[in-house]
Design a protein around this motif. Structure first.
Motif, short mmCIF file in Angstrom:
data_model
loop_
_atom_site.label_atom_id
_atom_site.label_comp_id
_atom_site.label_asym_id
_atom_site.label_seq_id
_atom_site.Cartn_x
_atom_site.Cartn_y
_atom_site.Cartn_z
N ARG A 251 0.76 -1.29 0.04
CA ARG A 251 -0.02 -0.02 -0.05
C ARG A 251 1.09 1.11 0.05
O ARG A 251 0.47 2.08 -0.43
N ARG A 252 1.96 1.24 0.59
CA ARG A 252 3.04 2.44 0.66
C ARG A 252 3.63 2.66 -0.27
O ARG A 252 4.19 3.83 -0.80
N HIS A 253 4.15 1.60 -1.10
CA HIS A 253 5.18 1.50 -2.00
C HIS A 253 4.59 2.14 -3.44
O HIS A 253 3.49 2.03 -3.92
N ALA A 254 5.40 3.31 -4.03
CA ALA A 254 4.94 3.78 -5.42
C ALA A 254 4.82 2.76 -6.58
O ALA A 254 3.89 3.16 -7.36
N GLU A 255 5.80 1.78 -6.58
CA GLU A 255 5.75 0.89 -7.62
C GLU A 255 5.70 -0.61 -6.97
O GLU A 255 6.81 -1.15 -6.87
#
Length: 462
Positions: A251-255
């Protein structure tokens, strides 16, 4: 020329999938001989089987994401080359420890092969859904035949060439697949694609591997230690905590490694659910039926493998009918009907016993093979059609990781039950899978609308 290239892509990826599925099951009939020749006990033999399964399941999701980044063709050739080399190491292993290490390497290479082969198929057929369904059907048929033919071929190889022959037979097949891919299969896009960027989701990859490794290992050991034992209960609790951490990281990671937005697509979620339930039922029932043939009927491994033949033969033929069934009934209804047919077959086997004539087993084996054979390629095609092409590798990796985990859980669960009860559970699982197909799978996903824009032809999966 385009049709020829697509046909060779199907052939090369199917040969690779035959190897992957064959080595899931072929080793079982050779275990007794391996134990004698390499002087190892039950625990060592268990890890000869489990080393492959754990590495395969634990690394599938990460391999799918890596295939999307570096290109499916590169990943496929690396995986096929690694699998072929590891097979040679297995065949030449001087000790049980060396064989276990080589089997782990085989499982890791298999994890690289499966999602990249599906991604190659998806990318080579462009936007042609019918071609995709046909190609996936051929790929699935090859893998299903390899999986179910393993006991028969393994018994023959052990008798003719010794236990090392079951691994060395992979060498010519692997080399043929490598040559076909290098010579005829076009390169695929990698990190330059729009959706897949350059920021590696290391936290997601590590947590995904640990989650599947701990969960699969706990399930494998549960049959020996018991589900209520502290090591197994603690392992399962740790697996769920790792899964929660994985979801939070994604959920937090951009990719992210696994874009959680994919699950907003009903066909993606449906295919994942069907794959998990179907593999629990199939792998668990194959395990129980193998024990029935060998322990209850007291048949040899060679005769038991022959007794299984109706299932893989019908399953392989039915894989090729999936496309036609979908054109007649639509994908959701064809999948639902196939899974219910398989449930009827499993229910028909519930009454088997020590004195049951073999012909009485045939209707159940045929119905299971026909129903699952129709359903699996449609399930896979529905999943690939629900995500953008640059996410084909990670999507197929997710599906196959879930299926492998489902299979491991099914074997552990069914192995502790009487044959009658195990087949009853399998019937219920297939009915549940049919309900998931009917409720979630769609012939075509609804078009997605970006903010302030028009409907896109591809669903957004970020």
């Amino acid at each position: 020329m385009e049709n020829k290239s697509f046909g060779i892509t199907v052939l090369a990826t199917s040969l690779a999938f035959v190897l992957v599925q064959l080595d899931v099951s072929i080793v079982n009939v050779a275990l007794a001989t391996i134990g004698v020749r390499l002087r190892t006990g039950v625990a060592g033999l268990q890890w000869v089987v489990d080393g492959y399964a754990v590495a395969f399941a634990a690394l599938l999701l990460s391999a799918g994401g890596l295939a999307d980044r570096i290109g499916s063709r590169v990943m496929f050739m690396a995986g096929l080359g690694g699998f072929t080399a590891a097979s040679v190491l297995c065949g030449l292993a001087p000790s049980a420890g060396g064989l276990i290490v080589a089997r782990v390497l085989q499982g890791a290479a298999a994890a690289a092969l499966v999602p990249s082969s599906l991604a190659l198929l998806s990318q080579s057929c462009g936007d042609d859904a019918a071609r995709r369904t046909w190609g996936v059907g051929m790929w699935t048929a090859a893998g299903s035949i390899g999986l179910a033919a393993g006991p028969v071929l393994g018994g023959a190889m052990v008798q003719l060439l010794g236990w090392r022959g079951i691994f060395l037979v992979n060498l010519p097949i692997g080399l043929a697949g490598l040559w076909l891919t290098w010579r005829f299969v076009a390169a695929t896009p990698g990190a330059e694609t729009r959706i897949v960027g350059t920021r590696t989701d290391w936290a997601g990859q590590v947590l995904a591997v640990l989650t599947l490794l701990v969960m699969t290992g706990s399930v494998i050991e549960a049959h020996r230690l018991g589900w209520a034992s502290w090591p197994i209960a603690g392992g399962m609790l740790l697996a769920f905590l790792l899964l929660a951490a994985f979801v939070a990281a994604e959920r937090r990671h951009a990719e992210p490694l696994l874009p959680l937005g994919c699950f907003a697509q009903r066909s993606f979620s449906g295919a994942i659910a069907v794959g998990f339930l179907l593999n629990m039922a199939l792998y668990g029932s194959l395990f129980v039926l193998a024990l029935y043939f060998q322990q209850t009927r007291h048949w040899s491994a060679w005769i038991s493998g022959i007794a299984f033949l109706p299932l893989p033969v019908v399953l392989g033929l039915a894989n090729l009918l999936g496309r036609r069934a979908a054109s007649w009934l639509g994908t959701p209804m064809a999948m639902t009907a196939g899974l219910l047919l398989a449930a009827c077959g499993m229910a028909a086997l519930r009454g088997i016993g020590a004195a049951t004539p073999y012909p009485a087993n045939l209707p159940g084996l045929v119905l299971i093979g026909a129903g699952i054979g129709v359903s699996v390629p449609l399930m896979t095609a529905a999943l690939l059609g629900s995500v953008p092409k640059p996410r084909a590798g990670v999507a197929s990796g997710a599906l196959n990781a879930v299926r492998q985990a489902g299979g491991a859980i099914g074997v552990a669960l069914f192995g502790g039950l009487p044959t009658h009860d195990a087949l009853l559970v399998g019937t219920a699982l297939l009915v549940a899978a049919s309900a998931a197909a009917a409720g979630l799978i769609r012939t075509a996903e609804p078009a997605q609308h970006p903010a302030g824009g028009k409907a896109t032809a591809q669903p957004i999966c970020r």
